[in-house]
Motif scaffolding. Structure first.
Motif, PDB file in Angstrom:
ATOM      1  N   CYS A  23     -12.008   7.566   7.700  1.00 57.90           N
ATOM      2  CA  CYS A  23     -11.882   6.253   7.066  1.00 57.90           C
ATOM      3  C   CYS A  23     -12.370   5.188   8.041  1.00 57.90           C
ATOM      4  O   CYS A  23     -11.979   5.170   9.218  1.00 57.90           O
ATOM      5  CB  CYS A  23     -10.429   5.977   6.683  1.00 57.90           C
ATOM      6  SG  CYS A  23     -10.230   4.479   5.666  1.00 57.90           S
ATOM      7  N   ASP A  25     -13.450   0.833   8.433  1.00 60.57           N
ATOM      8  CA  ASP A  25     -13.404  -0.508   7.875  1.00 60.57           C
ATOM      9  C   ASP A  25     -14.414  -1.372   8.620  1.00 60.57           C
ATOM     10  O   ASP A  25     -15.028  -0.936   9.586  1.00 60.57           O
ATOM     11  CB  ASP A  25     -11.993  -1.101   7.995  1.00 60.57           C
ATOM     12  CG  ASP A  25     -11.559  -1.257   9.445  1.00 60.57           C
ATOM     13  OD1 ASP A  25     -11.679  -0.269  10.193  1.00 60.57           O
ATOM     14  OD2 ASP A  25     -11.123  -2.350   9.830  1.00 60.57           O
ATOM     15  N   LEU A  59     -15.133   7.407   4.221  1.00 59.38           N
ATOM     16  CA  LEU A  59     -14.483   6.626   3.176  1.00 59.38           C
ATOM     17  C   LEU A  59     -14.443   5.195   3.694  1.00 59.38           C
ATOM     18  O   LEU A  59     -13.766   4.912   4.686  1.00 59.38           O
ATOM     19  CB  LEU A  59     -13.074   7.143   2.897  1.00 59.38           C
ATOM     20  CG  LEU A  59     -12.254   6.339   1.884  1.00 59.38           C
ATOM     21  CD1 LEU A  59     -12.944   6.355   0.518  1.00 59.38           C
ATOM     22  CD2 LEU A  59     -10.838   6.893   1.759  1.00 59.38           C
ATOM     23  N   SER A  61     -13.392   1.434   3.720  1.00 58.25           N
ATOM     24  CA  SER A  61     -12.204   0.718   3.274  1.00 58.25           C
ATOM     25  C   SER A  61     -12.356  -0.783   3.516  1.00 58.25           C
ATOM     26  O   SER A  61     -13.037  -1.196   4.459  1.00 58.25           O
ATOM     27  CB  SER A  61     -10.983   1.242   4.046  1.00 58.25           C
ATOM     28  OG  SER A  61      -9.855   0.426   3.846  1.00 58.25           O
ATOM     29  N   CYS A  67      -6.842   2.102   5.560  1.00 59.18           N
ATOM     30  CA  CYS A  67      -7.169   3.366   6.217  1.00 59.18           C
ATOM     31  C   CYS A  67      -5.906   4.083   6.680  1.00 59.18           C
ATOM     32  O   CYS A  67      -5.806   5.315   6.578  1.00 59.18           O
ATOM     33  CB  CYS A  67      -8.099   3.122   7.411  1.00 59.18           C
ATOM     34  SG  CYS A  67      -9.844   2.900   6.983  1.00 59.18           S
ATOM     35  N   PHE A  70      -4.328   5.849   3.770  1.00 56.90           N
ATOM     36  CA  PHE A  70      -5.076   7.058   3.437  1.00 56.90           C
ATOM     37  C   PHE A  70      -4.784   8.174   4.434  1.00 56.90           C
ATOM     38  O   PHE A  70      -4.656   9.343   4.056  1.00 56.90           O
ATOM     39  CB  PHE A  70      -6.583   6.768   3.417  1.00 56.90           C
ATOM     40  CG  PHE A  70      -7.032   5.880   2.299  1.00 56.90           C
ATOM     41  CD1 PHE A  70      -6.428   5.935   1.058  1.00 56.90           C
ATOM     42  CD2 PHE A  70      -8.067   4.980   2.484  1.00 56.90           C
ATOM     43  CE1 PHE A  70      -6.836   5.124   0.014  1.00 56.90           C
ATOM     44  CE2 PHE A  70      -8.496   4.155   1.454  1.00 56.90           C
ATOM     45  CZ  PHE A  70      -7.875   4.227   0.208  1.00 56.90           C
ATOM     46  N   VAL A  76      -7.610  11.179   4.054  1.00 58.65           N
ATOM     47  CA  VAL A  76      -8.692  11.249   5.034  1.00 58.65           C
ATOM     48  C   VAL A  76      -8.172  12.060   6.225  1.00 58.65           C
ATOM     49  O   VAL A  76      -6.960  12.211   6.408  1.00 58.65           O
ATOM     50  CB  VAL A  76      -9.179   9.857   5.498  1.00 58.65           C
ATOM     51  CG1 VAL A  76      -9.730   9.056   4.326  1.00 58.65           C
ATOM     52  CG2 VAL A  76      -8.060   9.097   6.209  1.00 58.65           C
TER      53      VAL A  76
END
Length: 230
Positions: A23, A25, A59, A61, A67, A70, A76
């Motif tokens: 994950c 960002d 993934l 975010s 995150c 998840f 994740v």
């Protein structure tokens, strides 16, 4: 027939575990979202996937806090740069991949921060889900407001909606145009002695890698000592 079913389920389990799902960002220059994510931590994640013999998937975010959710759920496998705090050890385990970056204070035009005591009575932007260092994180006398990410933090500084944020030198370089345009101040305050000395990968205890936790930690720790992730 039973043999065929056994082979099918065995193949499905292997296929399930072939990916490393990370994950990420928006956190330039460490993580820059896009069709092909890039950045310092993205490069480290690629090396991690190679080390664990997995295919790296992302993934993306909107923020770090998502995150964490998840990761806790096992949706994740890993997050780069997750501090090993006590409350996270119920759902995650950790392995270091680089020395910790320095931390600097960026303040709005006309405000100079010379020591930690200057944080008092200031409006401090803290990125959602991020922990900085124990003294700051647990200081309830400070006025902290949650921001989506550092990019939003720089925007709020320019508008003088907040007084300061804390970032790494690498982020100061990445946002140099914004800092210079708004005449923001880079503080000389040193915060390193208050922080972790290493930066860690955080793995979900519900990860689907199919690799023992101790083996993951051993492989990463040995690679870290050789400078593999640099």
């Amino acid at each position: 027939m039973l043999l065929l079913l056994a082979l099918f389920f065995s193949f499905s389990a292997c296929a399930k575990n072939k990916d490393l799902l990370a994950c990420i960002d928006d956190h330039p220059p460490y993580q820059i979202l896009g069709d092909t994510p890039r950045g310092i931590h993205i490069s480290a994640l690629h090396k991690l996937a190679s080390l664990l013999e997995r295919d790296l998937k992302f993934l993306q975010s909107p923020n770090f806090a998502r995150c964490l959710v998840f990761l806790e759920r096992g949706e994740v496998d890993v997050i780069a740069a997750l501090n090993p705090l006590a409350e996270r050890k119920d759902f995650a385990f950790f392995a270091p991949f680089k020395p910790a970056d320095a931390l600097r204070v960026i303040s709005k035009d006309g405000l100079q921060i010379s020591s930690y005591y200057d944080f008092k009575d200031k409006i401090i932007g803290v990125s959602r889900g991020v922990r900085y260092f124990n003294r700051f994180d647990n200081d309830d006398d400070l006025q902290k407001i949650e921001i989506q990410n550092v990019r939003i933090g720089f925007s709020l500084l320019q508008k003088q909606r907040i007084d300061l944020i804390m970032v790494s030198p690498a982020m100061i370089t990445a946002f140099s145009d914004e800092i210079n345009a708004a005449n923001l101040k880079v503080s000389p305050i040193a915060l390193e002695e208050m922080r972790n000395k290493q930066t860690f990968f955080g793995f979900s205890k519900k990860n689907k890698l199919g690799i023992d936790e101790a083996e993951i930690q051993k492989k990463i720790s040995e690679a870290y000592k050789t400078g593999y992730f640099e």
